[in-house]
Design an enzyme around this catalytic site. Structure first.
Site, PDB file in Angstrom:
ATOM      1  N   HIS A  15      42.505  62.686  12.136  1.00  0.00           N
ATOM      2  CA  HIS A  15      41.534  62.649  11.040  1.00  0.00           C
ATOM      3  C   HIS A  15      40.125  63.010  11.516  1.00  0.00           C
ATOM      4  CE1 HIS A  15      39.691  58.945  12.550  1.00  0.00           C
ATOM      5  NE2 HIS A  15      40.912  58.540  12.815  1.00  0.00           N
ATOM      6  N   SER A  27      35.301  59.106  11.404  1.00  0.00           N
ATOM      7  CA  SER A  27      35.145  58.029  10.430  1.00  0.00           C
ATOM      8  C   SER A  27      33.786  57.341  10.609  1.00  0.00           C
ATOM      9  CB  SER A  27      36.264  56.997  10.594  1.00  0.00           C
ATOM     10  OG  SER A  27      36.033  56.188  11.741  1.00  0.00           O
ATOM     11  N   ARG A  44      41.067  57.367   5.875  1.00  0.00           N
ATOM     12  CA  ARG A  44      40.440  58.444   6.654  1.00  0.00           C
ATOM     13  C   ARG A  44      41.417  59.578   6.930  1.00  0.00           C
ATOM     14  NH1 ARG A  44      40.938  53.789   9.773  1.00  0.00           N
ATOM     15  NH2 ARG A  44      41.833  53.930  11.897  1.00  0.00           N
ATOM     16  N   GLU A  57      46.932  54.042  12.797  1.00  0.00           N
ATOM     17  CA  GLU A  57      46.372  53.811  14.131  1.00  0.00           C
ATOM     18  C   GLU A  57      46.942  52.514  14.691  1.00  0.00           C
ATOM     19  OE1 GLU A  57      45.500  54.505  16.955  1.00  0.00           O
ATOM     20  OE2 GLU A  57      43.459  55.298  16.700  1.00  0.00           O
ATOM     21  N   MET A 102      47.028  48.853  16.125  1.00  0.00           N
ATOM     22  CA  MET A 102      46.209  47.709  15.762  1.00  0.00           C
ATOM     23  C   MET A 102      45.503  47.188  17.023  1.00  0.00           C
ATOM     24  SD  MET A 102      45.605  44.275  15.186  1.00  0.00           S
ATOM     25  CE  MET A 102      47.050  43.246  15.417  1.00  0.00           C
ATOM     26  N   ARG A 120      42.255  50.958  25.962  1.00  0.00           N
ATOM     27  CA  ARG A 120      42.196  52.133  25.109  1.00  0.00           C
ATOM     28  C   ARG A 120      43.193  53.217  25.494  1.00  0.00           C
ATOM     29  NH1 ARG A 120      36.458  54.610  24.446  1.00  0.00           N
ATOM     30  NH2 ARG A 120      37.598  55.703  22.793  1.00  0.00           N
ATOM     31  N   HIS A 160      46.286  59.515  13.518  1.00  0.00           N
ATOM     32  CA  HIS A 160      45.227  58.873  14.294  1.00  0.00           C
ATOM     33  C   HIS A 160      45.415  59.135  15.780  1.00  0.00           C
ATOM     34  CE1 HIS A 160      44.151  56.642  10.620  1.00  0.00           C
ATOM     35  NE2 HIS A 160      45.447  56.752  10.394  1.00  0.00           N
TER      36      HIS A 160
END
Length: 368
Positions: free
Chosen positions: A100, A103, A149, A203, A205, A230, A296
């Site tokens: 996307h 955002s 998004r 995406e 959580m 990440r 995502h």
């Protein structure tokens, strides 16, 4: 033991049951399905009861899970192209992946995860630019997440496609949603692209990190720890999903044919058994459909791990920019990465395969 047997009426979206022990027909309807490869058998005694035990419900679900289903919606059963479809080949399909656009929480450098926030002005521009890049690549069906998004990105990108088809979100959450969203014009169906939404493409959580600033968390917990949360494969953020968990849901959705659940619904007059099906992605490619997936960073990283056969170490260095499409070709059961389409006026990407070159030629002929 008498059983109620259900067969599909070819070319419709409904399946009606046979007669039960008392001679009256059981009023079963199965929505959004075009074919069944087997026969569903449910004991009619269950249908006359007003309550079902959990074990009986589980038994029905297990029976349903044995089915192998093909494409389930009329809009998805053919390309519905307004041009001659001779450019299509049965063993070659395009797969477009797009993260996307930016955002509002990307802009603020916040962990977003499953929080449902919209695009920024820059994200809108990125989605439009992505649409220009894929404007000459055929798209038969689109899959996106349940988050706004990603859905905004789909709609904005398709405004730029030269096929001029309208993206329409499919609503199969329940019987009423399915019924109320039907299209009754065959010509309009041919001018539409179905958009299937799935929470499995959401995406990952981020748990207790959602809404927190990434830089502030790096200063508090250390850059190395935040990087593991990440980018690593099997490390979960506090209370959240690891990439491995995200992989399990996203890739399962991508690969499998159908996951079905039977809901036995009580009504004062009778029982209805409704099978809700999900149309999944890789089978569409196998059938020659051209597919776009807009999702995502981590759900797409998961899919790319599968497509490119990456190791848990290799995925650490995989990062996806917002609004940049990636093209794969699916041929003879194999995915071939073709990079990012360079732009709507560039011809290089269409040399990758004959079907894309012929499709662009048809679009060019229509524009004259």
């Amino acid at each position: 033991m008498t059983t109620a047997t259900f067969h599909q009426t070819i070319g419709t979206n409904q399946i009606y049951g046979s007669f039960n022990d008392s001679g009256s027909r059981t009023g079963f309807r199965i929505f959004s399905m075009m074919s069944l490869s087997n026969t569903l058998r449910i004991h009619p005694g269950l249908l006359r009861k007003r309550t079902l035990s959990s074990s009986q419900c589980k038994s029905c679900i297990i029976e349903a899970s044995k089915f192998h289903l093909s494409v389930v919606d009329p809009m998805l059963s053919s390309s519905h192209s307004t041009t001659d479809d001779s450019w299509k080949t049965s063993n070659e399909s395009a797969l477009i992946l797009i993260r996307h656009g930016e955002s509002m929480w990307n802009e603020k450098n916040l962990f977003t995860g499953c929080v449902d926030v919209p695009l920024t002005k820059n994200g809108i521009d990125e989605a439009i630019e992505a649409g220009k890049r894929i404007s000459n690549i055929p798209v038969d069906v689109i899959y996106t997440s349940a988050l706004i998004r990603a859905q905004m990105t789909v709609m904005l990108a398709l405004t730029q496609h030269r096929c001029k088809k309208v993206p329409i979100i499919m609503h199969n959450e329940n019987e009423q949603a399915n019924s109320w969203s039907q299209i009754y014009s065959e010509s309009i169906k041919k001018q539409s692209i179905p958009v299937v939404t799935a929470w499995q493409l959401n995406e990952r959580m981020y748990g207790e990190l959602q809404g927190l600033n990434k830089q502030e968390m790096a200063e508090m917990c250390g850059k190395e720890q935040v990087h593991k949360w990440r980018r690593s494969y099997d490390v979960s953020p506090p209370g959240g999903e690891s990439l491995e968990i995200c992989y399990q849901r996203a890739v399962a959705y991508f690969r499998e044919h159908v996951r079905m659940a039977i809901c036995i619904l009580c009504n004062i007059l009778d029982w209805n058994a409704v099978i809700y099906s999900q149309i999944l992605i890789e089978p569409q490619l196998s059938s020659g459909k051209h597919v776009m997936v807009v999702a995502h960073a981590n759900s797409l990283r998961s899919i790319i791990v599968y497509l490119d056969k990456l190791t848990s170490q290799e995925v650490i260095n995989l990062e996806l920019s917002t609004g940049i499409p990636m093209l794969y070709m699916y041929k003879e059961g194999e995915f071939i990465r073709r990079g990012s389409p360079p732009g709507s006026k560039e011809a290089g990407v269409y040399a990758y395969c004959r079907s894309l070159a012929l499709y662009r030629q048809k679009l060019d002929e229509m524009s004259y």
